[in-house]
Design a protein around this motif. Sequence first.
Motif, mmCIF file in Angstrom:
data_model
loop_
_atom_site.group_PDB
_atom_site.id
_atom_site.type_symbol
_atom_site.label_atom_id
_atom_site.label_comp_id
_atom_site.label_asym_id
_atom_site.label_seq_id
_atom_site.Cartn_x
_atom_site.Cartn_y
_atom_site.Cartn_z
ATOM 1 N N PRO A 406 -18.518 -17.897 -9.024
ATOM 2 C CA PRO A 406 -18.103 -19.285 -9.288
ATOM 3 C C PRO A 406 -18.291 -19.617 -10.763
ATOM 4 O O PRO A 406 -19.359 -19.361 -11.330
ATOM 5 C CB PRO A 406 -19.035 -20.114 -8.399
ATOM 6 C CG PRO A 406 -19.512 -19.173 -7.347
ATOM 7 C CD PRO A 406 -19.567 -17.813 -7.979
ATOM 8 N N ARG A 407 -17.263 -20.175 -11.374
ATOM 9 C CA ARG A 407 -17.286 -20.392 -12.814
ATOM 10 C C ARG A 407 -17.943 -21.732 -13.168
ATOM 11 O O ARG A 407 -17.870 -22.690 -12.394
ATOM 12 C CB ARG A 407 -15.872 -20.367 -13.386
ATOM 13 C CG ARG A 407 -15.165 -19.023 -13.202
ATOM 14 C CD ARG A 407 -13.878 -18.975 -14.000
ATOM 15 N NE ARG A 407 -14.162 -19.057 -15.426
ATOM 16 C CZ ARG A 407 -14.553 -18.022 -16.166
ATOM 17 N NH1 ARG A 407 -14.698 -16.830 -15.624
ATOM 18 N NH2 ARG A 407 -14.802 -18.185 -17.445
ATOM 19 N N PRO A 408 -18.558 -21.805 -14.336
ATOM 20 C CA PRO A 408 -19.071 -23.105 -14.801
ATOM 21 C C PRO A 408 -17.929 -24.083 -15.012
ATOM 22 O O PRO A 408 -16.790 -23.693 -15.302
ATOM 23 C CB PRO A 408 -19.755 -22.752 -16.140
ATOM 24 C CG PRO A 408 -19.949 -21.274 -16.119
ATOM 25 C CD PRO A 408 -18.856 -20.716 -15.277
ATOM 26 N N GLY A 409 -18.240 -25.355 -14.890
ATOM 27 C CA GLY A 409 -17.241 -26.388 -15.125
ATOM 28 C C GLY A 409 -16.785 -26.417 -16.576
ATOM 29 O O GLY A 409 -17.554 -26.129 -17.498
ATOM 30 N N LEU A 410 -15.532 -26.763 -16.765
ATOM 31 C CA LEU A 410 -14.923 -26.824 -18.091
ATOM 32 C C LEU A 410 -14.620 -28.270 -18.446
ATOM 33 O O LEU A 410 -13.988 -28.991 -17.673
ATOM 34 C CB LEU A 410 -13.623 -26.014 -18.110
ATOM 35 C CG LEU A 410 -12.734 -26.143 -19.351
ATOM 36 C CD1 LEU A 410 -13.402 -25.495 -20.562
ATOM 37 C CD2 LEU A 410 -11.357 -25.534 -19.103
ATOM 38 N N ASP A 411 -15.071 -28.700 -19.620
ATOM 39 C CA ASP A 411 -14.661 -29.993 -20.154
ATOM 40 C C ASP A 411 -13.445 -29.733 -21.036
ATOM 41 O O ASP A 411 -13.568 -29.196 -22.138
ATOM 42 C CB ASP A 411 -15.794 -30.624 -20.970
ATOM 43 C CG ASP A 411 -15.478 -32.054 -21.389
ATOM 44 O OD1 ASP A 411 -14.295 -32.332 -21.658
ATOM 45 O OD2 ASP A 411 -16.403 -32.882 -21.446
ATOM 46 N N ASP A 412 -12.267 -30.112 -20.549
ATOM 47 C CA ASP A 412 -11.024 -29.688 -21.193
ATOM 48 C C ASP A 412 -10.445 -30.716 -22.158
ATOM 49 O O ASP A 412 -9.288 -30.588 -22.562
ATOM 50 C CB ASP A 412 -9.981 -29.304 -20.147
ATOM 51 C CG ASP A 412 -9.586 -30.468 -19.247
ATOM 52 O OD1 ASP A 412 -10.229 -31.532 -19.329
ATOM 53 O OD2 ASP A 412 -8.642 -30.304 -18.463
ATOM 54 N N LYS A 413 -11.220 -31.731 -22.530
ATOM 55 C CA LYS A 413 -10.717 -32.602 -23.598
ATOM 56 C C LYS A 413 -10.859 -31.857 -24.932
ATOM 57 O O LYS A 413 -11.741 -31.009 -25.107
ATOM 58 C CB LYS A 413 -11.457 -33.934 -23.625
ATOM 59 C CG LYS A 413 -12.920 -33.870 -23.994
ATOM 60 C CD LYS A 413 -13.507 -35.279 -24.037
ATOM 61 C CE LYS A 413 -14.984 -35.271 -24.388
ATOM 62 N NZ LYS A 413 -15.832 -34.687 -23.344
ATOM 63 N N ARG A 414 -9.986 -32.191 -25.860
ATOM 64 C CA ARG A 414 -10.024 -31.562 -27.182
ATOM 65 C C ARG A 414 -10.449 -32.589 -28.220
ATOM 66 O O ARG A 414 -9.811 -33.634 -28.362
ATOM 67 C CB ARG A 414 -8.653 -30.953 -27.504
ATOM 68 C CG ARG A 414 -8.535 -29.542 -26.930
ATOM 69 C CD ARG A 414 -7.115 -29.105 -26.694
ATOM 70 N NE ARG A 414 -6.666 -29.471 -25.355
ATOM 71 C CZ ARG A 414 -5.550 -29.028 -24.792
ATOM 72 N NH1 ARG A 414 -4.765 -28.206 -25.457
ATOM 73 N NH2 ARG A 414 -5.215 -29.409 -23.576
ATOM 74 N N LEU A 415 -11.558 -32.302 -28.872
ATOM 75 C CA LEU A 415 -12.156 -33.218 -29.836
ATOM 76 C C LEU A 415 -11.797 -32.782 -31.244
ATOM 77 O O LEU A 415 -11.923 -31.603 -31.594
ATOM 78 C CB LEU A 415 -13.675 -33.235 -29.680
ATOM 79 C CG LEU A 415 -14.192 -33.747 -28.327
ATOM 80 C CD1 LEU A 415 -15.684 -33.498 -28.198
ATOM 81 C CD2 LEU A 415 -13.896 -35.238 -28.171
#
Length: 676
Positions: A406-415
């Motif tokens: 199971p993969r870690p969660g991804l925060d997919d916003k680009r800063l």
Amino acid sequence: MSNRLADAASPYLRQHADNPVDWYPWGEEALARAREESRPILLSIGYSACHWCHVMAHESFTDPAIARIMNAGFVNIKVDREERPDLDQVYQLAQQMMTRRAGGWPLTVFLTPDLLPFYGGTYFPKSPRYGLPGFGDLLQQILTVYHQRGEEVQAQATALGEALGRLEKGHDPAEPPRWPSAAQAALTALGQHFDRRWGGLGDAPKFPQVPTLEFLALQAAQGNALGLEMLGQTLAAMARGGLFDQIGGGFFRYSVDARWEIPHFEKMLYDNGQMLSIYALGYALHADPLYVEVMEASVSWLMREMRGPEGGFYSALDADSAGEEGHFYLWQRSAVENALDPELRALALRCWGLDRPANFEGRAWHLQRSMEPAAAAMALGEAEGTAAQNLQRARERLFHVRAERPRPGLDDKRLCAWNALTLRGLALAGRTFGRQEWIRLAQETADFLRARLWQNGRLYAVWKEERAYQPAYLDDHAFLLQALLELLQGEFRIEDLHFARDLADALLDRFMDARHGGFFFTADDQPAPVTRMKPSQDQAIPTGNGVAILALQRLGHLLGEGRYLDAAALGLQAFGGDLEEHGLAVPTLLCALREAQEPLPTMIIRGSLTALESWRATLSGQYPGDRVMVFIANGMKDLPPILERAAPAGGRAWLCRGLQCLAPVDSPEELLALLE
């Protein structure tokens, strides 16, 4: 049932959309309700990859009994600190002033309806422990004090607001100290904090502190042996330890121990972008092949796991997966043995520390580079010549096994700011290692930021779900300006120069304190809670003021633009007291001070494309952090007059230091002679 956060773009806010808490995002709806009903505000600030944010959410924000107290007594506001660093910055400082303790996340602050803080902390457990009150009990106490002793609460909050407001004037303006004495004082202080056994500064928890490492690189480039020792030992220790993902590449956020062995398992883009820069600078000073391995693995990780299909890089990978911190990255020795063929097994166990006792809570292994492949092979009586290739084969096999977890969660916003740090790292590493594909990746990142986040003459901080939002801050402008100047040295594109000038002008027009010097964190038309901050100290990322001053100096010298140089000089005066008294806390400003008093050589080289490649090859051995060098092909259009210089096809170079320029030369050998 979901609350108001269900429609938020932020992945962190959406994590709380199903809480029974009546959460609001920060905005006029929540603030107006607090004013109209005279309710205190419970402000909770965190981010998607934050382990203790998840713990507090699971313990308290999903608990119906605690939610009832919150909903009945407070206006509850949830903030993503990565989207709103302006709010986080002010209230982190307020929390530290109230408690005299370090800040962190989750940040929990209680505000009056006029947004003044009157009590705060970080993580609070559901039930009393760790010397902290239970969160439900704390909420009841806060409500009792707020309603029964309201005048005292307001007086305390007003006094704290006034103290924060005084920071708007910045720090004590003073004539900046002389560079050699200021640098020596900071270096001496760093030497006292340096861990000579394990590398890095201080004891556990141990952070990379890249801005400080860049100051050490500058010292090393000037021939300082202590600076080179501290930098080299730290870079090697981080690369060999558990801070670096030995299987998949990329760096974790920090080490919980002094040995760089066990990390806090988030992977943040801002750390990894900076690591590209510091390992490139480190390699230019000491060509350790380990640095090349780290860079290649880290860029591969960025491309594979962090790059969006439209371009740009995502923000973070979570520390947790399958409900456990580090689950994706930890190993059982039996799993490693089962995954590897017999000819790879013993070597891998020896190289990655699996022949020693379990190093994670006594029950699992987090891999580190305990022994070099050749040394391990020799100890095992195996062929040394193929050890590195065999370890790479083992790494590839474990990578495929790990990918099934199971993969870690991804925060997919680009800063914008974090992408700018990564853009700079790619550009600097690309020209240091001669990797044109990395420079191309940096250019594609610059194109993404310009196309998506620069709209109608204004920069935005966040891109998510096909839209840009949140007007950009000081860091966004300063980091991107610095990154574009680095990119121009890898391959000169006129659109990058135009973008750099637009950003520099925005810094002067919207962020500069024209009276006292320096730059505010928010633009002049951005509403700021309590006060407009003017940060000078480096944190996990460099201070925007230090980077802005550095970049404006370099752009000002390149273009002969006095406005930029004057703004930089006034900024250094604004922080002259900090530079004199607190140099250890402001290493980026120290680097800016050096370039103000000892300007870098700025070189403009023109000629045919073929000739420029020859010039670049001859000059490539120069330390990349101690010069500004642009190669501009003959025939390029739309150049500013100062760069529009006639040159023969074979090439011609102009060298300046500050406001002093030498006669042009027509060969790279002559230019090297001038530099020496």
